[in-house]
Write an enzyme that holds these catalytic residues in place. Structure first.
Site, PDB file in Angstrom:
ATOM      1  N   GLY A  60       0.798  -1.224   0.000  1.00  0.00           N
ATOM      2  CA  GLY A  60       0.000   0.000   0.000  1.00  0.00           C
ATOM      3  C   GLY A  60       0.824   1.264   0.000  1.00  0.00           C
ATOM      4  N   LEU A  61       1.998   1.227   0.617  1.00  0.00           N
ATOM      5  CA  LEU A  61       2.842   2.422   0.641  1.00  0.00           C
ATOM      6  C   LEU A  61       3.470   2.656  -0.730  1.00  0.00           C
ATOM      7  CD1 LEU A  61       4.054   4.712   2.369  1.00  0.00           C
ATOM      8  CD2 LEU A  61       5.967   3.205   2.867  1.00  0.00           C
ATOM      9  N   LYS A  63       2.746   1.269  -4.106  1.00  0.00           N
ATOM     10  CA  LYS A  63       1.834   0.446  -4.907  1.00  0.00           C
ATOM     11  C   LYS A  63       2.454  -0.032  -6.213  1.00  0.00           C
ATOM     12  CE  LYS A  63      -2.400   2.573  -3.115  1.00  0.00           C
ATOM     13  NZ  LYS A  63      -3.161   1.396  -2.711  1.00  0.00           N
ATOM     14  N   THR A  83      -1.002  -2.965  -3.752  1.00  0.00           N
ATOM     15  CA  THR A  83      -1.670  -3.972  -4.571  1.00  0.00           C
ATOM     16  C   THR A  83      -1.661  -3.542  -6.039  1.00  0.00           C
ATOM     17  OG1 THR A  83      -3.081  -4.659  -2.745  1.00  0.00           O
ATOM     18  CG2 THR A  83      -3.883  -5.145  -4.955  1.00  0.00           C
ATOM     19  N   ASN A 108      -8.734   4.885   4.719  1.00  0.00           N
ATOM     20  CA  ASN A 108      -8.498   5.024   3.281  1.00  0.00           C
ATOM     21  C   ASN A 108      -9.582   4.301   2.493  1.00  0.00           C
ATOM     22  OD1 ASN A 108      -7.423   2.734   1.315  1.00  0.00           O
ATOM     23  ND2 ASN A 108      -6.762   2.166   3.394  1.00  0.00           N
ATOM     24  N   PHE A 112      -7.392   0.495  -4.873  1.00  0.00           N
ATOM     25  CA  PHE A 112      -6.377  -0.155  -5.732  1.00  0.00           C
ATOM     26  C   PHE A 112      -5.931   0.754  -6.882  1.00  0.00           C
ATOM     27  CE2 PHE A 112      -7.799  -4.878  -4.891  1.00  0.00           C
ATOM     28  CZ  PHE A 112      -7.313  -4.796  -3.593  1.00  0.00           C
ATOM     29  N   ASN A 136       1.935  -7.893  -4.028  1.00  0.00           N
ATOM     30  CA  ASN A 136       0.542  -8.048  -3.617  1.00  0.00           C
ATOM     31  C   ASN A 136      -0.357  -7.840  -4.838  1.00  0.00           C
ATOM     32  OD1 ASN A 136      -2.115  -7.086  -2.582  1.00  0.00           O
ATOM     33  ND2 ASN A 136      -1.142  -7.225  -0.579  1.00  0.00           N
ATOM     34  N   SER A 172      -9.419  -6.109   0.845  1.00  0.00           N
ATOM     35  CA  SER A 172      -9.620  -4.656   0.848  1.00  0.00           C
ATOM     36  C   SER A 172     -11.117  -4.365   0.850  1.00  0.00           C
ATOM     37  CB  SER A 172      -8.989  -4.023  -0.391  1.00  0.00           C
ATOM     38  OG  SER A 172      -9.430  -2.684  -0.516  1.00  0.00           O
ATOM     39  N   SER A 316       0.892   2.136   8.717  1.00  0.00           N
ATOM     40  CA  SER A 316       0.339   3.328   9.384  1.00  0.00           C
ATOM     41  C   SER A 316       1.243   3.791  10.522  1.00  0.00           C
ATOM     42  CB  SER A 316      -1.065   3.044   9.919  1.00  0.00           C
ATOM     43  OG  SER A 316      -1.951   2.752   8.860  1.00  0.00           O
TER      44      SER A 316
END
Length: 334
Positions: A60-61, A63, A83, A108, A112, A136, A172, A316
């Site tokens: 997620g950080l 992508k 992802t 969030n 995607f 991912n 998600s 996070s």
């Protein structure tokens, strides 16, 4: 220290802009050779892979895998990118990312957003990183959930040769009906198809890449039993516990606390750790567990380990604590 000085400025910006700026600054610092954190070696074997330490970056950080080298300088034992989906997509409309600093939380509903699997592979090829890289994978928003297997297979085949392990994201809350893949025939069909293709690819390339499932924290005890049985039936290699939660416990009365999307950060720690503990009790060490959700201190990383995780991931917590969190977590884990 540097992060504690920069944080007020970053928090004065819109969250998505701050995210982009942080990664840009990290890239520049990496190129200048001034951003390198020394973290003690703590070799940990998981899924047949030896990790230099048990603390990873959650998906997620990064992508698109565009910042791998800079992120590697923070001392992670492994990095997970994505992802990623078969085709590029812009994600949900903005604003879609919300900080709740009073609770050290984030909501969030990104959806995607990514540049597509082919671009991610280009970025991985351009990277100098030779450490452990998880990729991912997900489905495009415009792919009907009944055809989701096709998207996951496309991504699996394309990233297979570039990943140390591959994570199947079916948890998600920001892609319509995605979480329905965690239950019933949908999960069975998905795991069956992915496992069969994984074994074919392993034979084709003479190289086995572990397959990992990522689940939500919003599961009942019956869900945990069912998912565990499926994981064992299809010999899935690992399980990431957990993704973000739909619960608003701890943030419901705070600004942005009732925005739609997935909640991460401090409020999800107890829920995700309890979910991890349930999976650990059910699976009894037969499948490797990776704990993620609400880790903001070394003690919390150690608590995930005590609940049954071999590895942990953070995201996070980095936003609220800064890069020193990596070091704190490694030092606290055994």
């Amino acid at each position: 220290m540097l992060y504690s000085l920069a944080r007020p400025m970053l928090f004065s910006l819109a969250p998505e802009r701050a995210h982009e700026l942080t990664l840009s600054m990290l890239d520049k610092a990496h190129k200048l050779g001034i951003m390198r954190q020394t973290v003690e070696a703590k070799p940990t074997t998981c899924m047949g892979i030896e990790f230099p330490n048990p603390v990873g970056l959650a998906a997620g950080l990064d992508k698109n895998g565009a910042h791998i080298d800079a992120l590697a300088g923070l001392g992670f034992g492994f990095i997970e990118i994505g992802t990623i989906t078969p085709h590029p997509q812009s994600g949900n409309p903005k604003p879609r990312l919300f900080r709740i600093p009073e609770a050290k939380a984030i909501i969030n509903r990104m959806g995607f957003n990514n540049d597509g699997v082919d671009k991610l592979i280009e970025n991985v090829k351009a990277s100098k990183f030779r450490g452990i890289l998880g990729i991912n994978i997900g489905k495009n928003a415009d792919t009907p959930v009944e055809k989701a297997v096709d998207d996951y297979l496309i991504c699996l085949e394309k990233v297979y040769n570039y990943a140390s392990y591959i994570t199947v994201n079916i948890s998600s809350p920001n892609t319509k009906n995605l979480r329905s893949l965690q239950s019933g025939d949908a999960l069975t069909e998905l795991l069956q198809a992915l496992k069969a293709r994984q074994l074919e690819l392993a034979e084709q390339y003479n190289h086995y890449v572990p397959l990992v499932l990522k689940v939500a924290p919003d599961l009942t005890a019956e869900d945990v039993e069912f998912i565990s049985a499926q994981l064992l039936d299809f010999k899935i290699d690992g399980l990431i516990v957990t993704n973000t939660t739909l619960s608003r416990e701890g943030v419901e009365n705070l600004p942005y606390g009732n925005e739609s999307g997935g909640l991460s950060g401090a409020p999800v720690f107890e829920k995700s750790t309890e979910c991890l503990r349930l999976f650990a009790q059910t699976l009894k060490g037969q499948i490797s567990l990776i704990g993620v959700g609400g880790i903001l201190s070394g003690e919390q990383a150690a608590a995930k380990q005590q609940a049954g995780a071999t590895l942990v991931q953070i995201y996070s917590g980095l936003i609220y604590t800064g890069p020193t969190l990596v070091k704190q977590c490694v030092e606290a884990m055994t």
